[in-house]
Design a protein around this motif. Sequence first.
Motif, PDB file in Angstrom:
ATOM      1  N   GLU B  41       7.701   3.198  -5.629  1.00  0.00           N
ATOM      2  CA  GLU B  41       7.372   1.773  -5.663  1.00  0.00           C
ATOM      3  C   GLU B  41       6.329   1.495  -6.725  1.00  0.00           C
ATOM      4  O   GLU B  41       5.716   2.410  -7.262  1.00  0.00           O
ATOM      5  CB  GLU B  41       6.813   1.324  -4.299  1.00  0.00           C
ATOM      6  CG  GLU B  41       7.735   1.580  -3.137  1.00  0.00           C
ATOM      7  CD  GLU B  41       8.960   0.714  -3.178  1.00  0.00           C
ATOM      8  OE1 GLU B  41       8.823  -0.501  -3.348  1.00  0.00           O
ATOM      9  OE2 GLU B  41      10.077   1.267  -3.044  1.00  0.00           O
ATOM     10  N   HIS B  42       6.097   0.224  -6.955  1.00  0.00           N
ATOM     11  CA  HIS B  42       5.088  -0.183  -7.934  1.00  0.00           C
ATOM     12  C   HIS B  42       3.992  -0.883  -7.166  1.00  0.00           C
ATOM     13  O   HIS B  42       4.042  -2.083  -6.937  1.00  0.00           O
ATOM     14  CB  HIS B  42       5.713  -1.100  -8.964  1.00  0.00           C
ATOM     15  CG  HIS B  42       6.982  -0.533  -9.510  1.00  0.00           C
ATOM     16  ND1 HIS B  42       8.176  -0.653  -8.860  1.00  0.00           N
ATOM     17  CD2 HIS B  42       7.216   0.203 -10.607  1.00  0.00           C
ATOM     18  CE1 HIS B  42       9.100  -0.024  -9.558  1.00  0.00           C
ATOM     19  NE2 HIS B  42       8.557   0.497 -10.617  1.00  0.00           N
ATOM     20  N   LEU B  43       3.005  -0.111  -6.757  1.00  0.00           N
ATOM     21  CA  LEU B  43       2.022  -0.609  -5.815  1.00  0.00           C
ATOM     22  C   LEU B  43       0.897  -1.369  -6.482  1.00  0.00           C
ATOM     23  O   LEU B  43       0.445  -1.007  -7.561  1.00  0.00           O
ATOM     24  CB  LEU B  43       1.446   0.573  -5.033  1.00  0.00           C
ATOM     25  CG  LEU B  43       2.480   1.438  -4.304  1.00  0.00           C
ATOM     26  CD1 LEU B  43       1.803   2.655  -3.681  1.00  0.00           C
ATOM     27  CD2 LEU B  43       3.201   0.631  -3.229  1.00  0.00           C
ATOM     28  N   SER B  44       0.448  -2.402  -5.801  1.00  0.00           N
ATOM     29  CA  SER B  44      -0.760  -3.099  -6.224  1.00  0.00           C
ATOM     30  C   SER B  44      -1.947  -2.410  -5.551  1.00  0.00           C
ATOM     31  O   SER B  44      -1.778  -1.614  -4.634  1.00  0.00           O
ATOM     32  CB  SER B  44      -0.696  -4.558  -5.793  1.00  0.00           C
ATOM     33  OG  SER B  44      -0.758  -4.658  -4.389  1.00  0.00           O
ATOM     34  N   ALA B  45      -3.141  -2.745  -6.020  1.00  0.00           N
ATOM     35  CA  ALA B  45      -4.331  -2.154  -5.422  1.00  0.00           C
ATOM     36  C   ALA B  45      -4.355  -2.420  -3.921  1.00  0.00           C
ATOM     37  O   ALA B  45      -4.685  -1.550  -3.125  1.00  0.00           O
ATOM     38  CB  ALA B  45      -5.584  -2.725  -6.081  1.00  0.00           C
ATOM     39  N   GLU B  46      -3.969  -3.612  -3.546  1.00  0.00           N
ATOM     40  CA  GLU B  46      -4.011  -3.967  -2.139  1.00  0.00           C
ATOM     41  C   GLU B  46      -2.933  -3.233  -1.333  1.00  0.00           C
ATOM     42  O   GLU B  46      -3.176  -2.849  -0.188  1.00  0.00           O
ATOM     43  CB  GLU B  46      -3.850  -5.484  -1.970  1.00  0.00           C
ATOM     44  CG  GLU B  46      -4.534  -5.982  -0.730  1.00  0.00           C
ATOM     45  CD  GLU B  46      -4.815  -7.476  -0.783  1.00  0.00           C
ATOM     46  OE1 GLU B  46      -4.803  -8.054  -1.903  1.00  0.00           O
ATOM     47  OE2 GLU B  46      -5.028  -8.062   0.286  1.00  0.00           O
TER      48      GLU B  46
END
Lengths: 160, 160
Positions: B41-46
């Motif tokens: 996946e392409h995760l955000s910081a959150e």
Amino acid sequence: MQSGCRRGRGLGWWHGHIRGYGYRMTAQREAVLEIMTKTREHLSAEDIYHQLHNLYPNIGLTTIYRTLELLVDTGLVYKFDFGDGRARYEISEGPDSPDHHHHLVCTCCGKITNYTDFIDKERKLLNETEMGLSKKFNFKITNHLIQFYGLCEKCNKDEK
Amino acid sequence: MQSGCRRGRGLGWWHGHIRGYGYRMTAQREAVLEIMTKTREHLSAEDIYHQLHNLYPNIGLTTIYRTLELLVDTGLVYKFDFGDGRARYEISEGPDSPDHHHHLVCTCCGKITNYTDFIDKERKLLNETEMGLSKKFNFKITNHLIQFYGLCEKCNKDEK
DNA sequence: ATATCTGCAAAGACTTTGCATGAGA
DNA sequence: TCTCATGCAAAGTCTTTGCAGATAT
């Protein structure tokens, strides 16, 4: 897309375009477009705001944002992110226009350089790729982004 | 770049990498890397923050940001902007890795699709282009970005 | 032992939203 | 005229910074 006819008739060539989408043509929108078409820079909303402030001291930053959104939606302007936390805008030259270009981004000072070299080869590959990907993923591709990152001449020197 | 050897020895393979840059290896950094390496996946910081919150209820979002910055700086992680206003992170597979891929971005729902097709052709063109541009603009190119934008299968159907 | 790292809270930067006033067609 | 656009102020979101206490080596 557009007629390509930009001969002045009192109104900017974009007037019909804007109206065609059901939007009104206003002095502010005219002013933003005027600036966008007259620069090869990659302006942020605030850049535009400051440039306009001389002519229209009362124009609001909000209006700039709203206008830019409208222009992006109707395809008159491209929105870019070069990684410095603020969006940059550029009048759109369609992917088949002779002015179509991509960007070199200096990761040190943020300088943006346009280049048109290799665009023909790129276009060929991109078309192939777009077709292949559309088929494979059932993805309807409408646009692409190519950017190179690195150090500009000045920053590269300074580093040594 | 790295040895390619990822066989476990108690420590993550990245331990030496981090230490090599003079940074300390901490449980939090370990945890972030653990997540990054285990997802496509392409995760955000959150996103990362929430996933970690089960294991480390006390971890702070600030630490995630700081760790990601460190990982980007040391080349272990790539940072992307897909236009939705938040940065996304992905474990880095170098441009010559067989896993190197580019992205298709759905402008409607934000879905990101990885693709590896045409990568060889792209790589060839990119190398040529990089060399040409380096020479012409005295620009030291270190990285590139290619993204396609459009409508994913689902959004394309829904639109009709 | 001590320089680095963490977590919290607060600040910062860019962008969007709400609402009353003003302007285009 | 009547709907759409503007400007101001306020709010929203993501991200960064300051600082005291905790941790890795």
